[in-house]
Design a protein around this motif. Structure first.
Motif, mmCIF file in Angstrom:
data_model
loop_
_atom_site.group_PDB
_atom_site.id
_atom_site.type_symbol
_atom_site.label_atom_id
_atom_site.label_comp_id
_atom_site.label_asym_id
_atom_site.label_seq_id
_atom_site.Cartn_x
_atom_site.Cartn_y
_atom_site.Cartn_z
ATOM 1 N N ARG A 153 1.116 -1.321 0.122
ATOM 2 C CA ARG A 153 0.156 -0.200 -0.009
ATOM 3 C C ARG A 153 0.497 1.473 0.081
ATOM 4 O O ARG A 153 0.519 2.503 -0.643
ATOM 5 N N ALA A 154 2.264 1.353 0.623
ATOM 6 C CA ALA A 154 2.950 2.806 0.293
ATOM 7 C C ALA A 154 3.109 3.177 -1.253
ATOM 8 O O ALA A 154 3.499 4.013 -1.415
ATOM 9 N N ARG A 155 2.854 2.433 -1.908
ATOM 10 C CA ARG A 155 3.433 2.601 -3.822
ATOM 11 C C ARG A 155 1.849 3.206 -3.944
ATOM 12 O O ARG A 155 2.196 3.608 -4.995
ATOM 13 N N LEU A 156 0.978 2.257 -3.011
ATOM 14 C CA LEU A 156 -0.511 2.441 -3.984
ATOM 15 C C LEU A 156 -0.779 3.827 -3.800
ATOM 16 O O LEU A 156 -1.132 4.401 -2.537
ATOM 17 N N ARG A 157 -1.927 4.718 -4.866
ATOM 18 C CA ARG A 157 -3.075 5.586 -4.717
ATOM 19 C C ARG A 157 -3.887 5.943 -4.839
ATOM 20 O O ARG A 157 -3.902 4.813 -6.555
ATOM 21 N N ALA A 158 -5.209 6.362 -4.865
ATOM 22 C CA ALA A 158 -6.105 6.404 -5.483
ATOM 23 C C ALA A 158 -6.431 7.863 -6.686
ATOM 24 O O ALA A 158 -5.868 8.997 -5.603
ATOM 25 N N VAL A 159 -6.713 7.624 -7.740
ATOM 26 C CA VAL A 159 -6.249 8.907 -7.996
ATOM 27 C C VAL A 159 -7.869 9.531 -8.594
ATOM 28 O O VAL A 159 -8.978 8.736 -8.782
ATOM 29 N N GLN A 160 -8.111 11.131 -8.047
ATOM 30 C CA GLN A 160 -9.093 11.807 -8.303
ATOM 31 C C GLN A 160 -9.089 12.339 -9.550
ATOM 32 O O GLN A 160 -8.087 12.288 -9.884
ATOM 33 N N THR A 161 -10.641 12.857 -9.832
ATOM 34 C CA THR A 161 -10.189 14.605 -11.078
ATOM 35 C C THR A 161 -10.264 16.215 -10.047
ATOM 36 O O THR A 161 -11.247 15.337 -9.110
ATOM 37 N N PRO A 162 -9.992 17.110 -10.672
ATOM 38 C CA PRO A 162 -9.695 16.928 -12.007
ATOM 39 C C PRO A 162 -7.817 16.652 -12.459
ATOM 40 O O PRO A 162 -7.350 16.586 -11.308
ATOM 41 N N GLN A 163 -7.586 16.141 -13.057
ATOM 42 C CA GLN A 163 -6.644 16.040 -13.479
ATOM 43 C C GLN A 163 -5.557 17.179 -13.945
ATOM 44 O O GLN A 163 -6.893 17.911 -15.380
ATOM 45 N N ALA A 164 -4.801 17.422 -14.538
ATOM 46 C CA ALA A 164 -4.114 18.546 -15.286
ATOM 47 C C ALA A 164 -3.260 18.470 -15.892
ATOM 48 O O ALA A 164 -2.365 17.424 -15.952
ATOM 49 N N PHE A 165 -3.383 18.915 -17.255
ATOM 50 C CA PHE A 165 -2.328 18.528 -18.438
ATOM 51 C C PHE A 165 -1.784 19.918 -18.933
ATOM 52 O O PHE A 165 -2.963 20.908 -19.077
ATOM 53 N N ASP A 166 -0.906 19.702 -19.771
ATOM 54 C CA ASP A 166 0.184 20.690 -20.634
ATOM 55 C C ASP A 166 -0.909 20.265 -22.438
ATOM 56 O O ASP A 166 -0.748 19.369 -22.261
ATOM 57 N N LEU A 167 -1.818 21.375 -22.634
ATOM 58 C CA LEU A 167 -2.584 21.308 -23.850
ATOM 59 C C LEU A 167 -1.768 20.969 -25.099
ATOM 60 O O LEU A 167 -2.453 19.460 -26.163
ATOM 61 N N ARG A 168 -0.626 20.657 -25.423
ATOM 62 C CA ARG A 168 0.019 20.596 -26.532
ATOM 63 C C ARG A 168 0.356 19.396 -26.228
ATOM 64 O O ARG A 168 0.031 18.368 -27.818
ATOM 65 N N GLU A 169 1.399 18.500 -24.666
ATOM 66 C CA GLU A 169 1.435 17.951 -24.498
ATOM 67 C C GLU A 169 0.147 16.808 -24.691
ATOM 68 O O GLU A 169 0.137 15.183 -25.598
ATOM 69 N N LEU A 170 -1.121 16.959 -24.360
ATOM 70 C CA LEU A 170 -1.662 15.938 -24.072
ATOM 71 C C LEU A 170 -2.374 16.117 -25.994
ATOM 72 O O LEU A 170 -2.967 14.960 -25.728
ATOM 73 N N ARG A 171 -2.847 17.183 -26.857
ATOM 74 C CA ARG A 171 -2.960 16.794 -27.546
ATOM 75 C C ARG A 171 -2.174 15.376 -28.385
ATOM 76 O O ARG A 171 -2.250 15.462 -29.423
ATOM 77 N N ARG A 172 -0.674 16.091 -28.202
ATOM 78 C CA ARG A 172 0.459 14.969 -29.487
ATOM 79 C C ARG A 172 -0.527 13.571 -28.658
ATOM 80 O O ARG A 172 -0.108 12.314 -29.056
ATOM 81 N N ALA A 173 -0.741 12.809 -27.120
ATOM 82 C CA ALA A 173 -1.095 11.675 -26.724
ATOM 83 C C ALA A 173 -1.912 10.992 -27.336
ATOM 84 O O ALA A 173 -1.768 10.192 -28.013
ATOM 85 N N ASN A 174 -2.812 12.635 -27.261
ATOM 86 C CA ASN A 174 -4.135 11.322 -27.967
ATOM 87 C C ASN A 174 -4.012 11.778 -29.362
ATOM 88 O O ASN A 174 -4.609 10.598 -30.094
ATOM 89 N N GLU A 175 -3.631 12.222 -30.028
ATOM 90 C CA GLU A 175 -3.525 11.974 -31.705
ATOM 91 C C GLU A 175 -1.950 10.664 -31.547
ATOM 92 O O GLU A 175 -2.775 9.926 -32.932
ATOM 93 N N ALA A 176 -2.022 10.326 -31.115
ATOM 94 C CA ALA A 176 -0.670 9.309 -30.855
ATOM 95 C C ALA A 176 -1.413 8.105 -30.869
ATOM 96 O O ALA A 176 -1.481 7.265 -31.311
ATOM 97 N N TYR A 177 -2.639 8.309 -29.932
ATOM 98 C CA TYR A 177 -2.995 6.893 -29.041
ATOM 99 C C TYR A 177 -3.815 6.374 -30.316
ATOM 100 O O TYR A 177 -4.396 5.343 -30.410
ATOM 101 N N PHE A 178 -4.519 7.809 -30.693
ATOM 102 C CA PHE A 178 -6.071 7.396 -32.169
ATOM 103 C C PHE A 178 -5.141 7.091 -33.027
ATOM 104 O O PHE A 178 -5.907 6.339 -33.669
ATOM 105 N N SER A 179 -3.812 7.306 -33.364
ATOM 106 C CA SER A 179 -3.299 6.748 -35.077
ATOM 107 C C SER A 179 -2.908 5.881 -34.968
ATOM 108 O O SER A 179 -3.574 4.993 -35.835
ATOM 109 N N GLU A 180 -2.335 5.671 -33.158
ATOM 110 C CA GLU A 180 -1.680 4.134 -32.933
ATOM 111 C C GLU A 180 -3.186 2.841 -33.113
ATOM 112 O O GLU A 180 -2.613 1.612 -33.261
#
Length: 228
Positions: A153-180
């Motif tokens: 448990r020492a290395r486990l965390r429950a993740v919540q929202t909102p999650q924050a991202f750099d707009l350019r990098e999130l776009r790049r990640a999405n483009e790669a994901y939906f392309s591949e």
């Protein structure tokens, strides 16, 4: 200052809640979960624009309950990743910070929202709010019948929202994901960024940012709004 755009996920049906309406439109103390979530984003003082992702059949309802709030709307897709990508493509800016929030986490404190956004404004590529895991977690086999291991448990965390991202990098990640179209399924935007190879920082979360999923969660939320 970099502009902060919030995308609110409100297109799900929320069948586990057992309500007649999609979960985001269920009322808590006479106010829909969606309204409460948008109000918290506004109260954080860091959000410049808000985009709400809804199913086409609920857009009119969403516009009615959020009348006067100055939000914009896009339609959801087949999966959560599709819905968030639709929201992302609706942002006109090329640079900035994007917050992705679940309407079902409607009691999220504005201060926590500002904290998460501040991490990316301050230079992180991605940041997620986390809380320590109280229960012992077991990894099981594919059938769910046998325990395979017990992670620490020492290395486990429950993740919540909102999650924050750099707009350019999130776009790049999405483009790669939906392309591949990899076999990997992105269950949240942080996991998509991890798949893309981006560093995802953690920020202190809050117990009030729990997700309303079941009738028991709703009863807890009802109790909480009467004591706040």
């Amino acid at each position: 200052m970099r502009a902060v755009t919030a995308i609110v996920a409100a297109a799900g049906r929320g069948t586990r809640l057992g309500a007649e309406l999609p979960k985001a439109f269920v009322e808590l103390g006479g106010i829909t979960l969606l309204e409460r979530s948008v109000a918290a984003l506004e109260a954080s003082g860091v959000v410049d624009d808000t985009i709400v992702v809804v199913s086409p059949d609920m857009e009119d309802t969403a516009r009615r309950v959020l009348a006067g709030r100055g939000v914009s709307f896009v339609h959801g897709g087949a999966e959560r990743a599709d819905s968030m990508y639709n929201g992302l493509r609706a942002i006109d800016a090329e640079d900035g910070v994007v917050l992705i929030h679940d309407a079902a986490r409607c009691l999220t404190p504005p201060g926590m929202i500002a904290r998460v956004a501040g991490a990316v404004v301050g230079g992180e590529v991605a940041a997620v709010p986390v809380v320590a895991v109280a229960d012992t977690i077991k990894e099981v086999d594919a059938a769910g019948a046998v325990v395979v291991s017990t992670p620490s448990r020492a290395r486990l965390r429950a993740v919540q929202t909102p999650q924050a991202f750099d707009l350019r990098e999130l776009r790049r990640a999405n483009e790669a994901y939906f392309s591949e179209r990899p076999e990997f399924v992105a269950t949240d935007d942080a996991s998509l960024m991890e798949w893309f190879g981006a560093r995802v920082a953690t920020v202190e979360g809050d117990a009030l940012a729990f997700k309303i999923t079941t009738p028991l969660d709703m009863r807890l939320a009802q109790a909480l709004i009467h004591v706040r």
